[in-house]
Design an enzyme around this catalytic site. Structure first.
Site, PDB file in Angstrom:
ATOM      1  N   ARG A  59       0.819  -1.225   0.000  1.00  0.00           N
ATOM      2  CA  ARG A  59       0.000   0.000   0.000  1.00  0.00           C
ATOM      3  C   ARG A  59       0.846   1.265   0.000  1.00  0.00           C
ATOM      4  O   ARG A  59       0.472   2.247  -0.642  1.00  0.00           O
ATOM      5  CB  ARG A  59      -1.013  -0.036   1.125  1.00  0.00           C
ATOM      6  CG  ARG A  59      -0.607   0.550   2.429  1.00  0.00           C
ATOM      7  CD  ARG A  59      -1.443  -0.013   3.522  1.00  0.00           C
ATOM      8  NE  ARG A  59      -1.348  -1.458   3.519  1.00  0.00           N
ATOM      9  CZ  ARG A  59      -2.364  -2.289   3.702  1.00  0.00           C
ATOM     10  NH1 ARG A  59      -3.547  -1.829   3.899  1.00  0.00           N
ATOM     11  NH2 ARG A  59      -2.152  -3.579   3.710  1.00  0.00           N
ATOM     12  N   THR A  60       1.978   1.278   0.694  1.00  0.00           N
ATOM     13  CA  THR A  60       2.777   2.508   0.735  1.00  0.00           C
ATOM     14  C   THR A  60       3.315   2.822  -0.656  1.00  0.00           C
ATOM     15  O   THR A  60       3.302   3.954  -1.117  1.00  0.00           O
ATOM     16  CB  THR A  60       3.928   2.358   1.747  1.00  0.00           C
ATOM     17  OG1 THR A  60       3.355   2.058   3.014  1.00  0.00           O
ATOM     18  CG2 THR A  60       4.750   3.627   1.856  1.00  0.00           C
ATOM     19  N   LYS A  87      22.921  -8.469  -6.493  1.00  0.00           N
ATOM     20  CA  LYS A  87      24.215  -8.837  -7.080  1.00  0.00           C
ATOM     21  C   LYS A  87      25.367  -8.177  -6.336  1.00  0.00           C
ATOM     22  O   LYS A  87      26.501  -8.216  -6.792  1.00  0.00           O
ATOM     23  CB  LYS A  87      24.253  -8.423  -8.557  1.00  0.00           C
ATOM     24  CG  LYS A  87      23.190  -9.092  -9.413  1.00  0.00           C
ATOM     25  CD  LYS A  87      23.306  -8.649 -10.867  1.00  0.00           C
ATOM     26  CE  LYS A  87      22.142  -9.177 -11.690  1.00  0.00           C
ATOM     27  NZ  LYS A  87      22.096  -8.552 -13.009  1.00  0.00           N
ATOM     28  N   ARG A 109      12.280   2.999   0.696  1.00  0.00           N
ATOM     29  CA  ARG A 109      12.019   2.150   1.863  1.00  0.00           C
ATOM     30  C   ARG A 109      13.212   1.219   1.993  1.00  0.00           C
ATOM     31  O   ARG A 109      13.697   0.659   0.991  1.00  0.00           O
ATOM     32  CB  ARG A 109      10.739   1.349   1.672  1.00  0.00           C
ATOM     33  CG  ARG A 109      10.571   0.283   2.732  1.00  0.00           C
ATOM     34  CD  ARG A 109       9.198  -0.301   2.726  1.00  0.00           C
ATOM     35  NE  ARG A 109       8.239   0.600   3.334  1.00  0.00           N
ATOM     36  CZ  ARG A 109       7.039   0.228   3.774  1.00  0.00           C
ATOM     37  NH1 ARG A 109       6.644  -1.026   3.640  1.00  0.00           N
ATOM     38  NH2 ARG A 109       6.223   1.090   4.329  1.00  0.00           N
ATOM     39  N   HIS A 137       8.623   6.179   9.932  1.00  0.00           N
ATOM     40  CA  HIS A 137       7.752   6.048   8.757  1.00  0.00           C
ATOM     41  C   HIS A 137       6.913   7.330   8.728  1.00  0.00           C
ATOM     42  O   HIS A 137       5.716   7.322   9.048  1.00  0.00           O
ATOM     43  CB  HIS A 137       6.884   4.800   8.935  1.00  0.00           C
ATOM     44  CG  HIS A 137       6.122   4.389   7.709  1.00  0.00           C
ATOM     45  ND1 HIS A 137       6.084   5.146   6.558  1.00  0.00           N
ATOM     46  CD2 HIS A 137       5.360   3.287   7.470  1.00  0.00           C
ATOM     47  CE1 HIS A 137       5.329   4.521   5.664  1.00  0.00           C
ATOM     48  NE2 HIS A 137       4.888   3.396   6.189  1.00  0.00           N
TER      49      HIS A 137
HETATM   50  C1  NCD Z   1       3.491  -0.360   8.076  1.00  0.00           C
HETATM   51  C2  NCD Z   1       4.950  -0.465   7.732  1.00  0.00           C
HETATM   52  O1  NCD Z   1       5.319  -0.945   6.677  1.00  0.00           O
HETATM   53  O2  NCD Z   1       5.735  -0.045   8.577  1.00  0.00           O
HETATM   54  N1  NCD Z   1       2.631  -0.529   6.999  1.00  0.00           N
HETATM   55  C3  NCD Z   1       2.484   0.403   6.044  1.00  0.00           C
HETATM   56  O3  NCD Z   1       3.295   1.285   5.866  1.00  0.00           O
HETATM   57  N2  NCD Z   1       1.363   0.335   5.313  1.00  0.00           N
HETATM   58  C4  NCD Z   1       3.093  -1.173   9.217  1.00  0.00           C
HETATM   59  C5  NCD Z   1       3.282  -2.656   9.144  1.00  0.00           C
HETATM   60  O4  NCD Z   1       3.976  -3.193   8.294  1.00  0.00           O
HETATM   61  O5  NCD Z   1       2.728  -3.320  10.028  1.00  0.00           O
END
Ligand code: NCD
Length: 310
Positions: A59-60, A87, A109, A137
């Site tokens: 989703r992010t 690699k 990320r 985050h």
């Molecule tokens: C969170 C994450 O990745 O830190 N989810 C997200 O960003 N949608 C929380 C999680 O993974 O539980």
């Protein structure tokens, strides 16, 4: 001030209240845009953005990509599983290669805390942290606070509980910083093994009793057990998922005992039946899908404001 005080978005740490207000103001306007029949504006037409996901995400990543497309940016994305990182290429080399292709902004990320800051010091481009290990985050915390303000008006003196695996949660850290900045009272709740000892120094209270915490709070933010991080350490923090759910899982019976209605949040992905039951997650008290919708608007705001600092 109508400009952010930062060049990158590495964490909520480093932002001031005015930054958050600016982001929320812009997010409100962008939310209106994405609810129009034509959901697109030309604001970032001249910008090229790379989404570098060295750790899994659904989703992010989708939310960032949609935000970028709604702003008319050119977008390229990659995930570590399919890249040369496997690699042996270093982070700086990977990114320098991408920047040589004239990318203006990187959303990343990474499993290692501090990776976005490291990169911001090494390469001359705007960096947005989409989650770095167990550290921060920031866009999740911003979209959570934005969704709560929409629901409750102000966050000043509201009682907000963050419940679950606090130890491994970047969402918890960023949320605590953001909510405190906006004047809320924050409590973390979970088993002793999943709450770090130093957490009180962030100005929060701690509870190991879910029912007591639910009676105290206006909002319950339910976090997922980060099993992938626990497994990678080879450690078990509680006897079984069933036992965890019976002590710290949110269900209808627990909500029915309360005098007041509370707002229920979850950053996703949900483990139905562990930290939250399906009937609660799908109930009208939950604002989980509002969080997802607001995520796009808030990320549009962040990208737009950072790009306009150039
Ligand atoms: C969170 C994450 O990745 O830190 N989810 C997200 O960003 N949608 C929380 C999680 O993974 O539980």
């Amino acid at each position: 001030m109508n400009k952010l005080s930062v060049r990158h978005l590495i964490g909520i740490r480093g932002l001031c209240e005015n930054d958050i207000e600016l982001i929320f103001q812009a997010a409100k306007e962008f939310k209106e845009v994405i609810n129009r029949p034509i959901k697109k504006v030309p604001s970032l037409r001249d910008l090229t953005i790379a989404n570098l996901f060295f750790e899994n995400s659904t989703r992010t990543r989708l939310s960032f990509e949609l935000a970028q497309k709604r702003l008319s940016a050119d977008v390229v994305s990659f995930s570590a599983g399919s890249s040369s990182v496997k690699k042996g290429e270093t982070l700086v080399d990977t990114v320098n290669n991408i920047l040589a292709m004239k990318v203006d902004l990187v959303v990343m990320r990474h499993p290692h805390p501090g990776a976005p800051q490291f990169l911001a010091n090494k390469v001359d481009t705007i960096i947005v942290n989409a989650g770095d290990g167990t550290h921060e985050h920031p866009t999740q915390a911003l979209l959570d606070a934005f969704s709560l303000q929409e629901k409750l008006g102000t966050l000043v003196n509201k009682n907000i509980a963050i419940i679950g695996d606090i130890r491994h949660s970047r969402v918890a850290i960023s949320n605590i910083l953001c909510l405190k900045l906006l004047g809320a009272n924050v409590r973390v709740c979970g088993p002793k093994t999943l709450i770090p000892k130093h957490i009180q120094s962030m100005g929060v209270t701690v509870s190991h009793n879910l029912d007591e915490t639910l009676a105290w709070c206006d909002v319950a933010n339910m976090l997922r057990i980060q099993q992938e991080r626990q497994e990678s350490q080879g450690v078990s923090y509680f006897p079984s998922l069933r036992e965890y759910a019976s002590s710290f899982g949110l269900n209808k019976a627990r909500l029915d005992k309360l005098d007041n209605e509370i707002v229920i949040m979850h950053p996703g992905p949900i483990n139905r039946g562990v930290e939250i039951t399906s009937d609660v997650a799908d109930s009208q008290h939950a604002i989980i899908l509002d969080q997802v919708e607001n995520g796009v608007a808030v990320r549009m705001a962040v990208l737009y404001l950072l790009a306009s600092m150039q």
